[in-house]
Design a protein around this motif. Sequence first.
Motif, PDB file in Angstrom:
ATOM      1  N   GLY A   4       0.784  -1.228   0.000  1.00 11.59           N
ATOM      2  CA  GLY A   4       0.000   0.000   0.000  1.00 11.59           C
ATOM      3  C   GLY A   4       0.816   1.279   0.000  1.00 11.59           C
ATOM      4  O   GLY A   4       0.260   2.370   0.164  1.00 11.59           O
ATOM      5  N   PHE A   5       2.131   1.166  -0.211  1.00  6.45           N
ATOM      6  CA  PHE A   5       2.985   2.361  -0.269  1.00  6.45           C
ATOM      7  C   PHE A   5       3.062   2.839  -1.719  1.00  6.45           C
ATOM      8  O   PHE A   5       4.092   2.706  -2.393  1.00  6.45           O
ATOM      9  CB  PHE A   5       4.381   2.048   0.278  1.00  6.45           C
ATOM     10  CG  PHE A   5       4.396   1.704   1.732  1.00  6.45           C
ATOM     11  CD1 PHE A   5       4.454   2.708   2.697  1.00  6.45           C
ATOM     12  CD2 PHE A   5       4.352   0.378   2.146  1.00  6.45           C
ATOM     13  CE1 PHE A   5       4.463   2.384   4.043  1.00  6.45           C
ATOM     14  CE2 PHE A   5       4.369   0.053   3.489  1.00  6.45           C
ATOM     15  CZ  PHE A   5       4.414   1.054   4.443  1.00  6.45           C
ATOM     16  N   MET A   6       1.971   3.408  -2.183  1.00  4.54           N
ATOM     17  CA  MET A   6       1.854   3.759  -3.593  1.00  4.54           C
ATOM     18  C   MET A   6       2.800   4.870  -4.013  1.00  4.54           C
ATOM     19  O   MET A   6       3.314   4.860  -5.134  1.00  4.54           O
ATOM     20  CB  MET A   6       0.406   4.143  -3.912  1.00  4.54           C
ATOM     21  CG  MET A   6      -0.581   2.983  -3.802  1.00  4.54           C
ATOM     22  SD  MET A   6      -0.089   1.569  -4.839  1.00  4.54           S
ATOM     23  CE  MET A   6      -0.110   2.307  -6.468  1.00  4.54           C
ATOM     24  N   ASN A   7       3.018   5.847  -3.140  1.00  4.31           N
ATOM     25  CA  ASN A   7       3.928   6.944  -3.499  1.00  4.31           C
ATOM     26  C   ASN A   7       5.334   6.411  -3.769  1.00  4.31           C
ATOM     27  O   ASN A   7       6.001   6.822  -4.724  1.00  4.31           O
ATOM     28  CB  ASN A   7       3.968   7.983  -2.372  1.00  4.31           C
ATOM     29  CG  ASN A   7       2.689   8.778  -2.272  1.00  4.31           C
ATOM     30  OD1 ASN A   7       1.928   8.872  -3.240  1.00  4.31           O
ATOM     31  ND2 ASN A   7       2.423   9.349  -1.108  1.00  4.31           N
ATOM     32  N   LEU A   8       5.772   5.491  -2.911  1.00  3.46           N
ATOM     33  CA  LEU A   8       7.094   4.899  -3.088  1.00  3.46           C
ATOM     34  C   LEU A   8       7.144   4.059  -4.362  1.00  3.46           C
ATOM     35  O   LEU A   8       8.122   4.106  -5.116  1.00  3.46           O
ATOM     36  CB  LEU A   8       7.425   4.032  -1.869  1.00  3.46           C
ATOM     37  CG  LEU A   8       8.890   3.670  -1.623  1.00  3.46           C
ATOM     38  CD1 LEU A   8       9.767   4.914  -1.591  1.00  3.46           C
ATOM     39  CD2 LEU A   8       9.013   2.888  -0.321  1.00  3.46           C
ATOM     40  N   ALA A   9       6.081   3.301  -4.606  1.00  3.03           N
ATOM     41  CA  ALA A   9       6.017   2.475  -5.816  1.00  3.03           C
ATOM     42  C   ALA A   9       6.082   3.351  -7.060  1.00  3.03           C
ATOM     43  O   ALA A   9       6.783   3.021  -8.032  1.00  3.03           O
ATOM     44  CB  ALA A   9       4.742   1.639  -5.818  1.00  3.03           C
ATOM     45  N   TRP A  10       5.364   4.464  -7.042  1.00  7.87           N
ATOM     46  CA  TRP A  10       5.353   5.364  -8.200  1.00  7.87           C
ATOM     47  C   TRP A  10       6.725   6.009  -8.416  1.00  7.87           C
ATOM     48  O   TRP A  10       7.161   6.196  -9.553  1.00  7.87           O
ATOM     49  CB  TRP A  10       4.292   6.447  -8.027  1.00  7.87           C
ATOM     50  CG  TRP A  10       2.929   6.029  -8.458  1.00  7.87           C
ATOM     51  CD1 TRP A  10       1.819   5.832  -7.689  1.00  7.87           C
ATOM     52  CD2 TRP A  10       2.520   5.737  -9.803  1.00  7.87           C
ATOM     53  NE1 TRP A  10       0.751   5.432  -8.442  1.00  7.87           N
ATOM     54  CE2 TRP A  10       1.149   5.368  -9.755  1.00  7.87           C
ATOM     55  CE3 TRP A  10       3.163   5.745 -11.032  1.00  7.87           C
ATOM     56  CZ2 TRP A  10       0.431   5.022 -10.886  1.00  7.87           C
ATOM     57  CZ3 TRP A  10       2.454   5.393 -12.167  1.00  7.87           C
ATOM     58  CH2 TRP A  10       1.105   5.033 -12.088  1.00  7.87           C
ATOM     59  N   LEU A  11       7.404   6.342  -7.333  1.00 11.94           N
ATOM     60  CA  LEU A  11       8.728   6.962  -7.467  1.00 11.94           C
ATOM     61  C   LEU A  11       9.719   5.980  -8.086  1.00 11.94           C
ATOM     62  O   LEU A  11      10.484   6.332  -8.989  1.00 11.94           O
ATOM     63  CB  LEU A  11       9.234   7.427  -6.096  1.00 11.94           C
ATOM     64  CG  LEU A  11       8.583   8.690  -5.526  1.00 11.94           C
ATOM     65  CD1 LEU A  11       9.048   8.940  -4.103  1.00 11.94           C
ATOM     66  CD2 LEU A  11       8.906   9.902  -6.403  1.00 11.94           C
ATOM     67  N   TRP A  12       9.701   4.746  -7.610  1.00 13.23           N
ATOM     68  CA  TRP A  12      10.595   3.740  -8.199  1.00 13.23           C
ATOM     69  C   TRP A  12      10.220   3.442  -9.644  1.00 13.23           C
ATOM     70  O   TRP A  12      11.082   3.244 -10.492  1.00 13.23           O
ATOM     71  CB  TRP A  12      10.544   2.460  -7.369  1.00 13.23           C
ATOM     72  CG  TRP A  12      11.435   2.497  -6.158  1.00 13.23           C
ATOM     73  CD1 TRP A  12      12.670   3.072  -6.059  1.00 13.23           C
ATOM     74  CD2 TRP A  12      11.166   1.929  -4.874  1.00 13.23           C
ATOM     75  NE1 TRP A  12      13.181   2.902  -4.795  1.00 13.23           N
ATOM     76  CE2 TRP A  12      12.284   2.199  -4.049  1.00 13.23           C
ATOM     77  CE3 TRP A  12      10.086   1.210  -4.335  1.00 13.23           C
ATOM     78  CZ2 TRP A  12      12.356   1.777  -2.716  1.00 13.23           C
ATOM     79  CZ3 TRP A  12      10.166   0.791  -3.013  1.00 13.23           C
ATOM     80  CH2 TRP A  12      11.281   1.074  -2.215  1.00 13.23           C
ATOM     81  N   ALA A  13       8.914   3.416  -9.918  1.00 11.98           N
ATOM     82  CA  ALA A  13       8.455   3.190 -11.288  1.00 11.98           C
ATOM     83  C   ALA A  13       8.932   4.321 -12.201  1.00 11.98           C
ATOM     84  O   ALA A  13       9.326   4.081 -13.348  1.00 11.98           O
ATOM     85  CB  ALA A  13       6.936   3.073 -11.324  1.00 11.98           C
ATOM     86  N   ALA A  14       8.897   5.559 -11.680  1.00  8.57           N
ATOM     87  CA  ALA A  14       9.341   6.709 -12.464  1.00  8.57           C
ATOM     88  C   ALA A  14      10.829   6.601 -12.787  1.00  8.57           C
ATOM     89  O   ALA A  14      11.264   6.941 -13.899  1.00  8.57           O
ATOM     90  CB  ALA A  14       9.069   8.003 -11.702  1.00  8.57           C
ATOM     91  N   VAL A  15      11.614   6.105 -11.836  1.00  7.99           N
ATOM     92  CA  VAL A  15      13.049   5.905 -12.067  1.00  7.99           C
ATOM     93  C   VAL A  15      13.268   4.879 -13.182  1.00  7.99           C
ATOM     94  O   VAL A  15      14.085   5.082 -14.081  1.00  7.99           O
ATOM     95  CB  VAL A  15      13.751   5.449 -10.772  1.00  7.99           C
ATOM     96  CG1 VAL A  15      15.193   5.023 -11.063  1.00  7.99           C
ATOM     97  CG2 VAL A  15      13.732   6.555  -9.735  1.00  7.99           C
ATOM     98  N   MET A  16      12.502   3.783 -13.130  1.00  7.62           N
ATOM     99  CA  MET A  16      12.622   2.753 -14.161  1.00  7.62           C
ATOM    100  C   MET A  16      12.220   3.279 -15.531  1.00  7.62           C
ATOM    101  O   MET A  16      12.880   2.987 -16.542  1.00  7.62           O
ATOM    102  CB  MET A  16      11.756   1.545 -13.797  1.00  7.62           C
ATOM    103  CG  MET A  16      12.336   0.655 -12.722  1.00  7.62           C
ATOM    104  SD  MET A  16      13.902  -0.117 -13.191  1.00  7.62           S
ATOM    105  CE  MET A  16      13.410  -1.078 -14.615  1.00  7.62           C
ATOM    106  N   VAL A  17      11.141   4.045 -15.578  1.00  9.74           N
ATOM    107  CA  VAL A  17      10.685   4.617 -16.853  1.00  9.74           C
ATOM    108  C   VAL A  17      11.748   5.547 -17.416  1.00  9.74           C
ATOM    109  O   VAL A  17      12.052   5.509 -18.624  1.00  9.74           O
ATOM    110  CB  VAL A  17       9.351   5.362 -16.670  1.00  9.74           C
ATOM    111  CG1 VAL A  17       9.007   6.164 -17.928  1.00  9.74           C
ATOM    112  CG2 VAL A  17       8.222   4.388 -16.346  1.00  9.74           C
ATOM    113  N   LEU A  18      12.339   6.371 -16.561  1.00  7.59           N
ATOM    114  CA  LEU A  18      13.355   7.329 -17.012  1.00  7.59           C
ATOM    115  C   LEU A  18      14.584   6.596 -17.557  1.00  7.59           C
ATOM    116  O   LEU A  18      15.077   6.918 -18.645  1.00  7.59           O
ATOM    117  CB  LEU A  18      13.762   8.240 -15.856  1.00  7.59           C
ATOM    118  CG  LEU A  18      14.885   9.250 -16.161  1.00  7.59           C
ATOM    119  CD1 LEU A  18      14.464  10.194 -17.285  1.00  7.59           C
ATOM    120  CD2 LEU A  18      15.257  10.028 -14.900  1.00  7.59           C
ATOM    121  N   ILE A  19      15.073   5.605 -16.813  1.00  8.08           N
ATOM    122  CA  ILE A  19      16.256   4.864 -17.261  1.00  8.08           C
ATOM    123  C   ILE A  19      15.964   4.119 -18.559  1.00  8.08           C
ATOM    124  O   ILE A  19      16.766   4.148 -19.501  1.00  8.08           O
ATOM    125  CB  ILE A  19      16.717   3.880 -16.172  1.00  8.08           C
ATOM    126  CG1 ILE A  19      17.197   4.636 -14.936  1.00  8.08           C
ATOM    127  CG2 ILE A  19      17.845   2.983 -16.709  1.00  8.08           C
ATOM    128  CD1 ILE A  19      17.559   3.738 -13.758  1.00  8.08           C
TER     129      ILE A  19
END
Length: 217
Positions: A190-205
């Motif tokens: 349920g830590f969606m903010n953290l999940a989204w931040l890591w997802a954003a890093v993956m998308v950027l890379i």
Amino acid sequence: MNQNFFDPIILSLQTASVALLFVVFFGILIAKGMAGSQFKGKILVETFLLLPLVLPPTVIGLLLIILFGRNSPLGAAIEAFLGQPVMFTWPAAVIASAVVAFPLMYQSAKSGFLSVDRAAEEAARVDGAGEWLVFIYITLPLSAKALAAGVILSFARALGEFGATLMFAGNLPGKTQTIPTAIYVAFESGFMNLAWLWAAVMVLISFLMLLATRWLK
């Protein structure tokens, strides 16, 4: 969720980088041998080498467990040498990433080698160059773009590996927890903010990796 945000990122980059070293070395070596040879059963060998591209990650994870598990001869030998099993360790994450990334490097390298002008290689041989000198000074430079594309795509694939890593290396924070597994745990918890931040890093890379392949054309 008590953990450092950057731990999975750093671990993912380290894992993908080390896996890439093995993938590039064996990918180029095997691709060179396959591109320059014809033998009975070659299609079967190449099909086997490319199999990780189409196998579900869970199947790859299961096969790695069977191959490197404590009950297998190889797993027992590694445990006797290292003093601990390879499963659920950082090397296991490297192995899983390397296995899934290898076909991309192999295919890119082979395509690059097959595109090299054979006349240039023959001219070097006529001038007295041995096979390794021809390979290093003629074949590799002329296939550099294909090799670079293979390196980038392999790194991106290793970085994004999830299923095989989760089964074979586990999800130990600070040890085997990469970005994909961290995203999964954060989402499930349920830590969606953290999940989204890591997802954003993956998308950027991933975006930067794909953009780099476009610049190579």
